[in-house]
Design an enzyme around this catalytic site. Structure first.
Site, PDB file in Angstrom:
ATOM      1  N   GLY B 165      50.082  12.309  55.607  1.00 40.33           N
ATOM      2  CA  GLY B 165      48.996  11.577  54.962  1.00 40.33           C
ATOM      3  C   GLY B 165      49.156  10.079  54.976  1.00 40.33           C
ATOM      4  NE  ARG B 293      58.648  20.392  60.240  1.00 43.45           N
ATOM      5  CZ  ARG B 293      57.741  20.807  59.374  1.00 43.45           C
ATOM      6  NH1 ARG B 293      57.868  21.986  58.811  1.00 43.45           N
ATOM      7  NH2 ARG B 293      56.695  20.059  59.060  1.00 43.45           N
TER       8      ARG B 293
END
Lengths: 161, 455, 142
Positions: B165, B293
């Protein structure tokens, strides 16, 4: 626990010590020793001198994983009587610059206005800007960059113009 | 060659989770710790722990040279980066490769490509994955206005190198696009050292859905269903569910196919997640990014599929290939996870490091807790505030919500405030129960009221 | 937590004495009662007798070798492999390189924090040192 366990007792004493403005407080029992001092020189380890070592006591409740707050760079006793002390709003890491490698927000001698940013306190990735509560000159920076500070710990001394 | 000794380059609950997964595979473990984590649960459970450096992450968990040196010198032949920290920094697998250590993750070039949002977007487009209408690089405020006018407002200005963000600005018209360009670019420079921006259509009430992937590195990629992570605050997920109950089956199939096609196109190796925006009104989904990941919220996918994703990624890194095929992956029931953070939601989510004095988690069928905490454990102030993840599995969404409510009610934590009371309030809210939430619901609907009640 | 009761009692005593000191005009206060000893001082109060006593070497203990002062441990700055350390008996000055450590292929010098003589090398060359472990010890020049 009815509110008077060891961490509580210690915290009350520490609060009262900070508020009192006295220089030194020392308690010694056979298996317990507590030494409080506002003087920077007293915090240096002295050979063969047990200093502030509560032997059988649990660590104090507020974040003992943090390194003990570093000794003030400027002894409180040398500050002008009318200095405005800017304190840490919460426990965290003290950063003098907005990001690594950037210039510090302020240096000793900097002129600041009310609301100017003086430093950042970071705890768990939350950065809080600490702002000047008075206009004046930065008289002293009381903590080293990158040090862990406690909530309420003095960070800067300002002198009003 | 199967990994014999695994180095765990992370901390907290995921370090413990990795140690347990390795032990189940009869793999020895060495856990890296900072000075503040010497006594962590993962360090105690592992065969060995090595103190990398001081508490500050930059001098311990974020120093790839110290990590690879410690891994090599302790005789490890594999390294698991967990999530966060260096998990998506290509320097770590590059150093591992130079020193003969198998990295539990994708190839470094794939990490680099997927980590660059513009490149990832181009790769997704090439693989036929739907993209949110948007722009290439925007270089000036005039560009931003022109592109905004073309895409249609509201638009989002985003940092190409960004995440979490930071460097993101919403613009509702041309003037805001111009002003937003300057703000987002400055933020991106400050956060990432790179002010490159791109723009895309902003969907005000979108859901966040994502597909759990596992690739063998040779072009074979499986999915383990999707997750819905729409309960967010400041782009940080608080609650994650699997599957996404709001998505019809035909869209769900397209979503899975898109995610698998993208990962297969780069011969993706390891666990990964393709994230999408789901526009419920338009019944369309758009690609956001790939996280290369294992993710925090992987347990909900494990709950509904019955597979251990961390064990699978360790096996793949050891060269074993996928242990299952797509038809073995069946979705059962519904799972919900809440992230328990040491934060005081009533005080604007103020982080609250300190000592846990009581820690009595709930127990029972369908309840899983992934946490490194225990009574007496210390939450240091240096790292993120997550202290655990509570995961429930039920026969359907309503059953899972009921179990989660029960589990939270029976979870005793004392010493520091946590987000558990907030989670209890979220899952009791009619909008959550009836599944009418979107990514800004928490901030727009629940939190304003929550603040008032707490005050 | 019975072992803490004595500590809590001592802290309570100290709090009461602090109150007394603040309401009095005294500069300092020193109380010894049973096995508890407490000292408090304002800014201009006298020196702390409890610290003075502790710093004076106990007469019963034989004086250490005259030229050897207190020891300073030199810790590993981060995880690293020890390459080389100066030998025991070497006289060093503060800032001088006393050891070399290695991280992957990069070597890094470790400097003496104090001047003095190396009295002990605590780690073997080739050993993996964790952050903070003692590499070697320097006896501060008296």
């Amino acid at each position: 626990m009815n509110g008077h366990d060891f961490p509580d007792a210690l915290k009350q004493l520490l609060d009262e010590f900070s508020r009192s403005g006295i220089r030194e407080l020392h308690i010694r029992k056979p298996d317990f020793e507590l030494y409080l001092s506002t003087e920077a020189s007293a915090a240096r380890p002295q050979a063969a001198t047990p200093v502030a070592a509560p032997v059988s006591a649990p660590p104090a409740q507020s974040a003992p994983a943090a390194k003990p707050a570093s000794a003030p760079l400027t002894p409180a006793s040398s500050l002008p009587a009318d200095a405005v002390i800017i304190k840490a709003p919460n426990l965290g890491t003290f950063y003098r610059a907005p990001k690594p490698g950037a210039a510090n927000y302020v240096e000793v001698g900097s002129q600041v206005q009310v609301g100017d940013e003086l430093c950042l306190i970071e705890v768990m990735k939350l950065f809080t800007a600490v702002r000047a509560s008075a206009s004046g000159t930065v008289h002293a920076v009381l903590v080293e960059d990158g040090a862990m500070v406690e909530g309420g710990q003095p960070l800067f001394a300002l002198v009003r113009d | 060659m199967p990994i014999k000794r695994l180095f765990v380059a992370n901390r907290g609950e995921i370090a413990l989770r990795i140690v347990r997964a390795a032990q189940a595979l009869n793999i020895e473990t060495v856990v890296a710790v900072s000075d503040a984590d010497r006594d962590s649960a993962a360090a105690r459970l592992a065969d060995r722990s090595i103190v990398l450096g001081p508490a500050a992450a930059a001098k311990s968990y974020l120093d790839p040279r110290l990590i690879v040196h410690a891994a090599k010198e302790s005789g490890c032949d594999g390294l698991h980066p967990g999530y966060g920290f260096l998990s998506e920094r290509a320097i770590l697998p590059r150093l591992c490769a130079q020193h003969g250590i198998a990295f539990v993750g994708p190839e470094p070039d794939v990490i680099d490509a997927l980590g660059d949002k513009l490149r990832a977007r181009a790769m997704a487009g090439a693989a036929g994955v739907p993209l949110v209408p948007g722009s290439e690089c925007v270089a000036s405020s005039a560009d931003a206005r022109r592109e905004g006018d073309r895409i249609g407002y509201p638009v989002l200005l985003k940092a190409s190198a960004g995440g979490g963000g930071r460097g993101m600005v919403i613009a509702n018209n041309g003037d805001e696009a111009e002003a937003g360009f300057h703000k987002a670019s400055a933020e991106a420079v400050a956060a990432f050292g790179d002010g490159t921006l791109f723009m895309e259509r902003f969907v005000p009430e979108a859901r966040h859905v994502e597909v759990q992937l596992m690739g063998d590195g040779n072009g074979q990629v499986l999915h383990f269903g999707e997750r819905d992570c729409s309960v967010q605050r400041r782009y940080q997920k608080l609650i994650e569910e699997a599957p996404c109950a709001a998505m019809p089956d035909h869209l769900r199939r397209q979503l899975h196919e898109s995610a698998v096609a993208l990962a297969a196109s780069v011969k993706y190796r390891n666990a990964g997640t393709a994230e999408f925006l789901f526009d419920v009104q338009r019944q369309e989904f758009y690609f956001i990014e790939v996280n290369a990941r294992i993710q925090v919220e992987h347990p909900v996918s494990e709950a509904i599929t019955g597979f251990d994703l961390v064990q699978e990624q360790i096996r793949i890194a050891g060269g074993a290939g996928l242990s299952v095929s797509q038809q073995d992956v069946e979705i059962n029931g519904h799972a919900i996870e809440c992230r328990i953070n040491a934060e005081d939601a009533a005080r604007d989510f103020m982080p609250s490091p300190g000592r846990i004095t009581r820690w009595e988690p709930p127990q029972g069928p369908g309840i899983r807790l992934d946490s490194h905490m225990s009574a007496g454990a210390m939450i240091p102030p240096f790292y993120d505030s997550m202290v655990g993840k509570l995961i429930v599995h039920g026969s359907d969404r309503a059953d899972a919500i009921a179990r989660l409510a029960d589990a939270i009610d029976n979870f005793v934590v004392e010493g520091v405030p946590t987000t558990l009371p907030l989670h209890r309030a979220i899952i009791a809210h009619p909008d959550f129960v009836e599944n009418r939430i979107h990514t800004r619901w928490l901030e727009q609907v629940l939190l304003p009221d929550y603040g008032k009640k707490a005050a | 937590m019975t072992e803490n009761n004595a500590a809590i009692a001592a802290i309570d005593d100290a709090r009461a004495l602090l109150d007394t000191l603040l309401t009095s005009g005294w500069q300092q206060l020193h109380v010894a009662s049973g096995d508890t000893e407490i000292f408090l001082a304002r800014k201009d109060g006298g020196i702390n007798p409890m610290r003075v006593v502790a710093q004076r070497p106990a007469p019963a203990i034989a004086a250490p070798a005259a030229q050897v002062g207190p020891e300073t441990a030199v810790p590993a700055p981060h995880v690293a492999t020890l390459e080389h350390a100066l030998a025991v008996g070497t006289h060093v000055t503060a800032g001088q390189t006393v050891a070399t450590v290695r991280v992957l292929d990069e070597r890094e010098d470790v400097a003496a924090p104090v001047s003095g003589m190396i009295v002990r090398v605590d780690a073997e060359p080739g050993a993996l040192l964790e952050y903070g472990v003692t590499l070697l010890s320097i006896a501060v020049a008296a």
